[in-house]
Design an enzyme around this catalytic site. Structure first.
Site, PDB file in Angstrom:
ATOM      1  N   CYS A 179       0.867  -1.162   0.000  1.00  0.00           N
ATOM      2  CA  CYS A 179       0.000   0.000   0.000  1.00  0.00           C
ATOM      3  C   CYS A 179       0.915   1.227   0.000  1.00  0.00           C
ATOM      4  O   CYS A 179       2.139   1.077   0.050  1.00  0.00           O
ATOM      5  CB  CYS A 179      -0.778  -0.155   1.218  1.00  0.00           C
ATOM      6  SG  CYS A 179      -2.139   0.548   1.820  1.00  0.00           S
ATOM      7  N   CYS A 232      -3.911  -0.449  -3.214  1.00  0.00           N
ATOM      8  CA  CYS A 232      -4.290   0.895  -3.677  1.00  0.00           C
ATOM      9  C   CYS A 232      -3.597   1.150  -5.005  1.00  0.00           C
ATOM     10  O   CYS A 232      -2.573   0.536  -5.311  1.00  0.00           O
ATOM     11  CB  CYS A 232      -3.920   1.961  -2.641  1.00  0.00           C
ATOM     12  SG  CYS A 232      -2.157   2.178  -2.392  1.00  0.00           S
ATOM     13  N   CYS A 240       4.947   0.367  -7.462  1.00  0.00           N
ATOM     14  CA  CYS A 240       5.638  -0.856  -7.049  1.00  0.00           C
ATOM     15  C   CYS A 240       6.749  -1.169  -8.053  1.00  0.00           C
ATOM     16  O   CYS A 240       6.533  -1.081  -9.261  1.00  0.00           O
ATOM     17  CB  CYS A 240       4.654  -2.021  -6.987  1.00  0.00           C
ATOM     18  SG  CYS A 240       5.417  -3.584  -6.498  1.00  0.00           S
TER      19      CYS A 240
END
Length: 136
Positions: free
Chosen positions: A8, A80, A87
């Site tokens: 997240c 999210c 990422c």
């Protein structure tokens, strides 16, 4: 042992709750961790609502993504859009899944309104982990 990483933005509530549920539901068959693209500290309301269902996440801490662990995971779950978009790239064998959940920490209103938002997200995370084919 299989590995799962819940990611997240700030690793303060959604991913922390997911880590707590996954540790309980998946048992010793999975290594479970959570992290964020930033660290925002552990949200006290997340600790409170998880305590309501008998899971103590108070000893968990907000952590940055560990690239070594990330690249050795079987499953990476982003919770999210920000975490999904930011990422780091993973090897092709890492299964990436996105569960777009609202950030309960962004809820405005009374404490009761905020607690309700945290509970709703908590319960959604529980159902997704419990019912996901990813962990069978």
């Amino acid at each position: 042992m299989k590995r799962v990483y819940f990611l997240c933005t700030g690793n303060s509530c959604r991913s922390q709750m997911a880590e707590g549920f996954a540790r309980m539901l998946l048992g010793s068959q999975w290594e479970v961790q959570s992290a964020g693209v930033e660290t925002h500290g552990l949200n006290p309301m997340a600790v409170q609502v998880m305590g309501e269902v008998g899971i103590d996440i108070s000893k968990q801490s907000s952590k940055l993504i560990d690239p070594d662990y990330l690249n050795r995971c079987d499953v990476v779950v982003t919770l999210c859009g920000d975490a999904r978009d930011r990422c780091p790239v993973t090897p092709p064998q890492v299964q990436r899944v996105h569960w777009p959940l609202p950030d309960p920490a962004q809820t405005t209103g009374s404490d009761a309104d905020k607690r309700c938002a945290f509970r709703k997200v908590r319960d959604e995370i529980y159902h997704r982990i419990e019912n996901s084919e990813l962990f069978k």
